[in-house]
Scaffold this motif. Structure first.
Motif, PDB file in Angstrom:
ATOM      1  N   ASN A 247     -25.735 -10.611  53.740  1.00  0.00           N
ATOM      2  CA  ASN A 247     -25.309 -10.624  55.085  1.00  0.00           C
ATOM      3  C   ASN A 247     -23.990 -11.351  55.092  1.00  0.00           C
ATOM      4  OD1 ASN A 247     -27.078  -9.045  56.596  1.00  0.00           O
ATOM      5  ND2 ASN A 247     -28.132 -10.900  57.567  1.00  0.00           N
ATOM      6  N   LYS A 248     -23.600 -12.226  54.325  1.00  0.00           N
ATOM      7  CA  LYS A 248     -22.650 -12.850  54.054  1.00  0.00           C
ATOM      8  C   LYS A 248     -21.408 -11.878  53.672  1.00  0.00           C
ATOM      9  CE  LYS A 248     -23.111 -17.519  54.686  1.00  0.00           C
ATOM     10  NZ  LYS A 248     -22.513 -18.581  55.034  1.00  0.00           N
ATOM     11  N   ILE A 249     -21.822 -10.952  52.566  1.00  0.00           N
ATOM     12  CA  ILE A 249     -20.989 -10.104  52.133  1.00  0.00           C
ATOM     13  C   ILE A 249     -20.783  -8.993  53.025  1.00  0.00           C
ATOM     14  CG2 ILE A 249     -20.916  -8.407  50.289  1.00  0.00           C
ATOM     15  CD1 ILE A 249     -22.367 -10.149  48.535  1.00  0.00           C
ATOM     16  N   GLN A 250     -21.624  -8.545  53.726  1.00  0.00           N
ATOM     17  CA  GLN A 250     -21.556  -7.379  54.575  1.00  0.00           C
ATOM     18  C   GLN A 250     -22.243  -7.939  55.920  1.00  0.00           C
ATOM     19  OE1 GLN A 250     -20.179  -4.136  54.130  1.00  0.00           O
ATOM     20  NE2 GLN A 250     -20.568  -3.799  56.254  1.00  0.00           N
TER      21      GLN A 250
ATOM     22  N   GLY B 196     -25.937 -21.402  50.492  1.00  0.00           N
ATOM     23  CA  GLY B 196     -26.408 -22.839  50.710  1.00  0.00           C
ATOM     24  C   GLY B 196     -27.144 -23.350  49.460  1.00  0.00           C
ATOM     25  N   PRO B 197     -27.609 -24.767  49.728  1.00  0.00           N
ATOM     26  CA  PRO B 197     -28.583 -25.070  48.387  1.00  0.00           C
ATOM     27  C   PRO B 197     -29.813 -24.477  48.587  1.00  0.00           C
ATOM     28  CG  PRO B 197     -28.201 -26.640  50.260  1.00  0.00           C
ATOM     29  CD  PRO B 197     -27.473 -25.371  50.709  1.00  0.00           C
TER      30      PRO B 197
ATOM     31  N   LYS C  64     -22.342 -10.354  43.728  1.00  0.00           N
ATOM     32  CA  LYS C  64     -21.313 -11.337  43.666  1.00  0.00           C
ATOM     33  C   LYS C  64     -19.871 -10.667  43.558  1.00  0.00           C
ATOM     34  CE  LYS C  64     -20.228 -15.196  40.755  1.00  0.00           C
ATOM     35  NZ  LYS C  64     -19.422 -15.011  39.544  1.00  0.00           N
ATOM     36  N   SER C  65     -19.914  -9.700  42.354  1.00  0.00           N
ATOM     37  CA  SER C  65     -18.733  -8.832  42.472  1.00  0.00           C
ATOM     38  C   SER C  65     -18.250  -8.326  43.678  1.00  0.00           C
ATOM     39  CB  SER C  65     -18.749  -7.834  41.248  1.00  0.00           C
ATOM     40  OG  SER C  65     -19.678  -8.218  40.386  1.00  0.00           O
ATOM     41  N   ASN C  66     -19.099  -7.708  44.566  1.00  0.00           N
ATOM     42  CA  ASN C  66     -18.697  -7.140  45.431  1.00  0.00           C
ATOM     43  C   ASN C  66     -18.121  -8.292  46.751  1.00  0.00           C
ATOM     44  OD1 ASN C  66     -19.294  -6.114  48.470  1.00  0.00           O
ATOM     45  ND2 ASN C  66     -19.647  -4.227  47.286  1.00  0.00           N
ATOM     46  N   HIS C  67     -18.947  -9.270  46.440  1.00  0.00           N
ATOM     47  CA  HIS C  67     -18.266 -10.330  47.359  1.00  0.00           C
ATOM     48  C   HIS C  67     -16.714 -10.792  47.050  1.00  0.00           C
ATOM     49  CE1 HIS C  67     -17.661 -13.999  49.531  1.00  0.00           C
ATOM     50  NE2 HIS C  67     -17.701 -14.654  48.589  1.00  0.00           N
ATOM     51  N   GLU C  68     -16.653 -10.869  45.845  1.00  0.00           N
ATOM     52  CA  GLU C  68     -15.573 -11.192  45.334  1.00  0.00           C
ATOM     53  C   GLU C  68     -14.407 -10.207  45.446  1.00  0.00           C
ATOM     54  OE1 GLU C  68     -16.956 -14.265  41.638  1.00  0.00           O
ATOM     55  OE2 GLU C  68     -16.235 -11.910  41.048  1.00  0.00           O
TER      56      GLU C  68
ATOM     57  N   GLY D 258     -37.279 -13.356  50.021  1.00  0.00           N
ATOM     58  CA  GLY D 258     -36.096 -12.582  50.472  1.00  0.00           C
ATOM     59  C   GLY D 258     -35.149 -13.037  51.301  1.00  0.00           C
ATOM     60  N   LEU D 259     -35.646 -14.201  51.847  1.00  0.00           N
ATOM     61  CA  LEU D 259     -34.627 -15.117  52.738  1.00  0.00           C
ATOM     62  C   LEU D 259     -33.264 -15.136  52.043  1.00  0.00           C
ATOM     63  CD1 LEU D 259     -36.736 -17.765  54.670  1.00  0.00           C
ATOM     64  CD2 LEU D 259     -35.485 -15.726  55.442  1.00  0.00           C
ATOM     65  N   ILE D 260     -33.085 -15.595  50.987  1.00  0.00           N
ATOM     66  CA  ILE D 260     -31.792 -15.870  50.329  1.00  0.00           C
ATOM     67  C   ILE D 260     -31.286 -14.435  50.115  1.00  0.00           C
ATOM     68  CG2 ILE D 260     -30.873 -16.683  48.001  1.00  0.00           C
ATOM     69  CD1 ILE D 260     -33.177 -18.778  47.892  1.00  0.00           C
ATOM     70  N   LEU D 261     -31.875 -13.520  49.744  1.00  0.00           N
ATOM     71  CA  LEU D 261     -31.113 -12.337  49.348  1.00  0.00           C
ATOM     72  C   LEU D 261     -30.451 -11.848  50.765  1.00  0.00           C
ATOM     73  CD1 LEU D 261     -33.653 -10.798  46.954  1.00  0.00           C
ATOM     74  CD2 LEU D 261     -31.564 -11.436  46.424  1.00  0.00           C
TER      75      LEU D 261
END
Ligand SMILES: Nc1ncnc2c1ncn2[C@@H]1O[C@H](COP(=O)(O)OP(=O)(O)OP(=O)(O)O)[C@@H](O)[C@H]1O
Length: 809
Positions: free
Chosen positions: A31-34, A3-4, A106-110, A23-26
């Motif tokens: 959590n989005k990825i996994q 998000g922004p 990022k790559s993992n997500h992709e 650490g919140l963004i991380l």
């Protein structure tokens, strides 16, 4: 993904790092990825509106960062140190680590996105291709360009969620159907079980009925008599010739007349059946057929053809030499029937094997030696076969004769042709193709039944050589020798039949190879059928009468019930074992009894045949009244022996000689007959061949019987047989009362008793056998010969019969 972030469009590294520091963004990103990679993200919603303005307390930083780094470790992505984010002045190395970690995320997500897309696409493709679970709507959306795999997948999945319910319903339905099918099946099985039980009970009853049927059938045959005699008359060769056959009755009676002496009385004979000259081979076989069925049931049978040369024996047994299928003889038709019965009886597995031998010049020869006789085969063919006792050798009397398995009538035909080719034939004046030997086709039938029992039986099909008068057949040289052997062996057969008819305790089987071969059948172990063949021409009248008398006598033979040769397989095996043990024992005993150097000479005869011969040397023929065991003084103490030597006296004879005055007349007639015999003996061998149909009938006289009975009661009468001896070896005092023999005579009738007043008291009905039983009175005071009576009925042919048969007569 997170998000922004509230960062300027081109943030500095410092700004970027400080944004990540709490650490919140991380945590949210990972959590989005996994999903669930960081189970608990610490944050303060009231204060956390902007990442950089309200920093979290330090412990929250630390906890989020630690959880994030643990998750990164688990995902095996490049990591960094928590301290890397804390530093105010970032060196390039620590920033690079953080950036690497973010890029890896990022790559993992992709990659995950791509894998998911591919998976959904594959699934969708598969489902679409298989047309399953894709409703019209999905198809429509697909076709309309809804190609977003995720959306499509979600649609599919939501569609599938309804399916379990439908599946469950259909499963329930299937379950119900299955249960009903199972019940149905169980019912069907139960019904089938009942039906099978019923069928098996019916099959059992059927087998019982078949068994009963066979039993009754064979009982019926026994009632008809185990020896049956058929007569067959050959067609006349020349229409214009005079015929001896006067009448053929449908009840088996036959009337013959002598065309040369029509004034003489006709002679009537009675048989089981008479086949006239027009009878076909088929008609003849039809009456033979039931015997063949008995063979398949385990009984032994013997069919033999008897008759003068040229009377049609070979025609009946084999068929004519240029035969067609309709003319086939009994041999072929019998085997054909055996095959047919074996194919019908499915409960028994049959094996049929054949042997074929001939008795030629008193030698038994194998007729089924294959075509080209070379080397060893010639040796075997020429060497004669030995007849063995049947108890050993598994019931085979000729174990060395070749045995051939036959499976079809074609096999039989081939073997029969071979046998006929090897058989001795030659042309005589009486028959263009005259058999010079007795041939015997033996069919061994072995049946294995489903109830595990086995039958072994055999069928002898015998084509005897014809008796012939050598003057008529004009044979000389080898032919003469053959004829003599044939006549002699037929005479021996006559002796055996007579002995059987008279129920004599001793049956002279061992006097010829032919009777030895037939011993097992004639000895009561078989059902017998005899075909008496007759030539109807007037010039064969003598031979015809002789044949018919022989046949009639044979029909009076009372054979015991034929044995059923059936045993369980276990019994068969045990018998074989016993045979083996007997042989081993015989060898052991012979080894013990014989010194080692003599072993070779005295090899024990395993079949026992030799021993039998030695123990029972062939007894002299009954013409010379024999009884070597009788006491020298002429008395016979054993009443059984007396009975044996003295045959019963017919009522007719009793009536005939009631008059005492006839006795002297009879004695004179007897003396005349004996003188006649003496003169005939002196004429030598040729005479013996010419007297086949001659006969002597010496009848007992009742008054003599009466007087003998009287004397028997007084204990002074004994019975003694005549015996024969060479001239010069007998005691002259013994035979002084007998008519003197001419010098040079080969045979000497000699009475053993010291009493000169021997009286003949025996009736002889056999055409080729004479039993003379002397009734001797041993009273010391002597006997008045006139007290004894004897009756001799002498026909013109009579004397020859007296000596017909063995040379010793
Ligand atoms: N029932 C019959 N019908 C037609 N022909 C017959 C009949 N019986 C015999 N014959 C013919 O008579 C001739 C002599 O018959 P066959 O050879 O069978 O006599 P056989 O008794 O066997 O003589 P042998 O003892 O000499 O061998 C043969 O040509 C045969 O075909």
């Amino acid at each position: 993904m997170a998000g922004p972030l509230g960062l300027p469009p081109q943030p500095s590294e410092q700004e970027f790092v400080s944004c990540l520091r709490n650490g919140l963004i991380l945590c949210n990103t990972i959590n989005k990825i996994q999903p669930g990679a960081v189970p608990k993200v610490v944050y303060n919603p009231s204060i956390c509106t902007s990442w950089d303005i309200q920093p979290l307390p330090a412990y929250q930083h630390f906890e989020n960062l630690r959880n994030f780094l643990v998750a990164v470790e688990e995902l095996k992505l490049p990591s960094f140190e928590a301290s890397d984010l804390e530093r105010d002045t970032l060196d390039s190395g620590s920033v690079a680590k953080i950036v690497d970690c973010i890029l890896a995320l990022k790559s993992n997500h992709e990659w995950r996105q791509y894998a998911m897309d591919s998976l959904v696409r594959v699934l969708a493709d598969h489902m679409f291709n298989s047309k399953e679970n894709i409703d019209q709507y999905l198809l429509k959306s697909w076709n309309q360009g809804e190609k977003d795999p995720i959306k499509l997948f979600i649609k599919i999945m939501s569609g599938s969620l309804q399916e379990p319910q439908e599946l469950r319903t259909s499963l329930l339905n299937i379950g119900v159907e299955f249960t009903s099918l199972q019940t149905q099946l169980e019912n069907d099985f139960a019904q089938l079980g009942t039906q099978i039980r019923g069928a098996s009970a019916a099959a059992h009853r059927y087998h019982q009925a078949v068994k009963e049927n066979r039993h009754l059938y064979n009982m019926l045959q026994e009632l008809r008599g185990n020896i049956r005699v058929f007569c067959r008359i050959r067609p006349m060769f020349h229409e214009e010739a005079k015929c001896t056959i006067d009448y053929i009755g449908s009840d088996g009676s036959l009337m013959v007349i002598d065309p040369a002496k029509p004034q003489n009385a006709r002679k009537i004979f009675q048989f089981n059946k008479v086949f006239g000259p027009t009878a076909t081979q088929d008609e003849v076989y039809r009456d033979t057929q039931d015997l063949i069925r008995s063979v398949m049931d385990g009984y032994n049978a013997c069919i033999f053809a008897y008759g003068q040369t040229g009377s049609g024996k070979t025609h009946t047994m084999c068929g004519p030499s240029n035969r067609s299928n309709e003319d086939m003889g009994i041999n072929y038709m019998a085997l054909n029937d055996l095959f047919q019965i074996s194919s019908i009886r499915e409960d028994v597995k049959y094996q049929i094997r054949v042997q074929m031998v001939e008795v030629y010049n008193e030698q038994v020869r194998d007729l089924l030696i294959l075509g080209s006789l070379t080397g060893l085969l010639i040796l075997k063919y020429k060497s004669t076969l030995e007849i063995r006792s049947c108890s050993s050798n598994g019931g085979l009397s000729l174990p060395d004769a070749s045995m051939h398995l036959v499976q079809s009538t074609a096999d039989v035909l081939d073997l029969m042709k071979l046998g006929e080719k090897n058989r001795a034939f030659s042309s005589t004046a009486m028959n263009e193709r005259s058999s010079r030997s007795h041939s015997m086709l033996t069919v061994h039938v072995h049946g294995d039944d489903i109830s595990d029992s086995a039958t072994r039986s055999c069928l002898h099909l015998v084509d005897l050589a014809g008796s012939e008068r050598v003057d008529k057949s004009e044979t000389t040289g080898d032919g003469l020798k053959e004829a003599q052997h044939v006549n002699k062996s037929l005479s021996c057969l006559g002796d055996v039949i007579t002995a059987l008819a008279q129920k004599n305790p001793h049956i002279p089987y061992r006097n010829s190879k032919l009777t030895q071969l037939l011993q097992n059948s004639l000895g009561g172990n078989a059902k017998i059928l005899m075909f008496a063949h007759v030539s109807p021409e007037a010039d064969s009248y003598g031979e015809t009468i002789s044949t018919l008398k022989f046949a009639q006598r044979a029909s009076t033979v009372e054979l015991g019930a034929a044995h059923l040769n059936k045993e369980s397989s276990e019994v068969g095996e045990l018998k074989e074992q016993i045979d083996g043990l007997k042989k081993a024992l015989a060898i052991k005993e012979a080894e013990k009894a014989t010194p080692p150097q003599k072993m070779k000479e005295n090899v024990p005869n395993l079949d026992g045949s030799k021993q039998i011969t030695e123990q029972n040397p062939p007894r002299p023929r009954r013409l010379s009244i024999e009884d070597p065991a009788a006491p020298k003084n002429g008395t016979v103490n054993n009443p059984d022996e007396r009975k044996m030597l003295k045959p019963p006296i017919s009522g007719l004879n009793r009536r005939l000689s009631s008059d005492g005055s006839m006795r002297e007349k009879k004695r004179q007639e007897f003396n005349a007959a004996v003188s006649h015999i003496h003169s005939k003996f002196s004429e030598g061998e040729t005479f013996k061949e010419n007297v086949l149909c001659d006969q002597v009938e010496i009848q007992d006289s009742a008054d003599e019987k009466a007087s003998l009975d009287d004397e028997n009661r007084r204990g002074i009468v004994a019975t003694e047989a005549f015996h024969q001896c060479s001239p010069g070896t007998c005691d002259p005092s013994c035979c002084s009362q007998l008519p003197k023999m001419e010098s040079g005579s080969q045979v000497h009738l000699h009475q053993k008793t010291s009493d000169p007043a021997a009286i003949l008291d025996e009736s002889v009905t056999a055409p080729d056998e004479i039993s003379l039983v002397a009734k001797t009175q041993t009273r010391s005071s002597g006997i008045n010969a006139s007290r004894r009576g004897y009756h001799i009925r002498k026909s013109p042919q009579s004397t020859g019969k007296f000596i017909h048969g063995s040379q010793r007569r």
